[in-house]
Scaffold this active site. Structure first.
Site, PDB file in Angstrom:
ATOM      1  N   SER A   1       0.342  -0.773  -0.180  1.00  0.00           N
ATOM      2  CA  SER A   1      -0.018  -0.016   0.043  1.00  0.00           C
ATOM      3  C   SER A   1       0.842   1.214  -0.359  1.00  0.00           C
ATOM      4  O   SER A   1       2.094   1.303  -0.856  1.00  0.00           O
ATOM      5  CB  SER A   1      -1.472   0.040   1.478  1.00  0.00           C
ATOM      6  OG  SER A   1      -1.662   1.241   1.195  1.00  0.00           O
TER       7      SER A   1
ATOM      8  N   TYR B   1      -4.358   8.262  -5.862  1.00  0.00           N
ATOM      9  CA  TYR B   1      -3.213   8.172  -5.792  1.00  0.00           C
ATOM     10  C   TYR B   1      -4.387   7.801  -4.419  1.00  0.00           C
ATOM     11  O   TYR B   1      -4.045   6.015  -4.451  1.00  0.00           O
ATOM     12  CB  TYR B   1      -2.101   8.034  -5.869  1.00  0.00           C
ATOM     13  CG  TYR B   1      -1.310   6.948  -5.493  1.00  0.00           C
ATOM     14  CD1 TYR B   1      -1.029   5.829  -5.626  1.00  0.00           C
ATOM     15  CD2 TYR B   1      -0.191   7.846  -4.120  1.00  0.00           C
ATOM     16  CE1 TYR B   1       0.315   5.489  -5.160  1.00  0.00           C
ATOM     17  CE2 TYR B   1       0.857   7.084  -3.072  1.00  0.00           C
ATOM     18  CZ  TYR B   1       0.729   5.808  -4.202  1.00  0.00           C
ATOM     19  OH  TYR B   1       1.320   4.751  -3.266  1.00  0.00           O
TER      20      TYR B   1
ATOM     21  N   LYS C   1      -4.712   2.877  -2.746  1.00  0.00           N
ATOM     22  CA  LYS C   1      -3.831   2.782  -2.042  1.00  0.00           C
ATOM     23  C   LYS C   1      -4.535   2.766  -0.395  1.00  0.00           C
ATOM     24  O   LYS C   1      -4.272   1.140   0.968  1.00  0.00           O
ATOM     25  CB  LYS C   1      -2.801   3.275  -1.197  1.00  0.00           C
ATOM     26  CG  LYS C   1      -1.790   3.619  -2.913  1.00  0.00           C
ATOM     27  CD  LYS C   1      -1.441   1.956  -2.893  1.00  0.00           C
ATOM     28  CE  LYS C   1      -0.010   2.410  -3.783  1.00  0.00           C
ATOM     29  NZ  LYS C   1       0.209   1.060  -4.056  1.00  0.00           N
TER      30      LYS C   1
END
Length: 280
Positions: free
Chosen positions: A149, A163, A167
């Site tokens: 992650s 982004y 994650k």
């Protein structure tokens, strides 16, 4: 392929000296650094990546099996994993999903395609790989799956509106799988690296807003080798939270308590950048 599907009475750490380890994103960065350390341990290595040239170079260096595949393509990735298991003569014992993309930018400037790409590669690329190998691990009652992650999967950060959620999704997936797979003898881990000195960070920095840079401050990126060491220690010790530095460890364990302080500090740095550049 190893067809022994008898469940084991107890599930201890995977013996990396004899394990078949598959690494997505294994041709560079964290994936390659981890592969190098695992090669020293004697693991059977299989690497997956999109770029043929770097992948072939890594495979030659490490005497690893390799297949070119885009992790966002579930059929291509599943086929690559099956071919690697056949080539190595045994099922996947350890899966490390290191393939990923980071494209920072201001929310209002990012295209819909960037948001889709982050989810396709970072989240679905992890999910597709897990879906391909976890059923076999459950049948055998043994195995380890580790997903990379990010610190941006622990706390929302200015400039990571595409982004960060991908994650965060990886984190949520692995938290759910930990609960489901532990009774089956399968270790689940998730890695939360901060900035890491890799080719991906170089590309990411091309797009990073000034505010995002200010929030990061002058913190020196970790080496890929340090993250790789943390990953391998996490597999050896069957850890769920794999944090290669003190900062992300604190965030992972106490992030909700720290959020008010962090948000105030982040906002202060953003205001300072905007004053400097004449924005309000």
């Amino acid at each position: 392929m190893d067809d022994d599907i008898r469940p084991r009475a107890t599930a201890g750490p995977v013996d990396l000296a004899s394990a078949h380890v598959v690494i997505t994103g294994g041709s560079s960065g964290i994936g390659l650094a981890t592969a190098r350390l695992l090669a020293v341990r004697g693991a059977k290595l299989s690497l997956i990546a999109r770029g043929r040239d770097r992948l072939e170079a890594a495979a030659n260096e490490l005497s690893a099996a390799a297949r070119v595949a885009d992790v966002s393509d579930s059929q291509a990735l599943t086929r690559a994993l099956a071919e690697l298991e056949a080539a190595q003569g045994r099922s996947c014992d350890v899966l490390i999903t290191s393939a990923g993309l980071a494209r920072p930018g201001h929310f209002l400037d990012l295209s819909d395609e960037v948001f889709r790409q982050m989810m396709d590669v970072d989240y679905f690329g992890t999910l597709h790989a897990l879906r391909a190998v976890v059923p076999g691990m459950v049948k055998r009652g043994h195995g380890s799956v580790v997903a990379v992650s990010s610190a941006a999967g622990l706390v929302g950060i200015f400039g990571y509106s595409a982004y960060g959620p991908a994650k965060f999704a990886v984190r949520g997936l692995m938290e759910s799988l930990r609960a489901e797979l532990k009774p089956c003898g399968v270790h689940v881990g998730v890695v939360f690296p901060p900035d890491v000195d890799t080719p991906q960070l170089t590309e990411e920095n091309r797009w990073k807003p000034q505010e995002t840079r200010a929030i990061g401050g002058a913190i020196k990126p970790l080496s890929a080798e340090r993250v790789a060491e943390a990953i391998i220690a996490g597999i050896d010790r069957r850890r769920f939270l794999i944090c290669p530095d003190t900062g992300t460890r604190l965030l992972a364990r106490s992030g909700s308590l720290l959020m008010p302080l962090l948000n105030r500090e982040f906002d202060r740095r953003v205001r300072a950048v905007r004053r400097k550049h004449g924005n309000t």
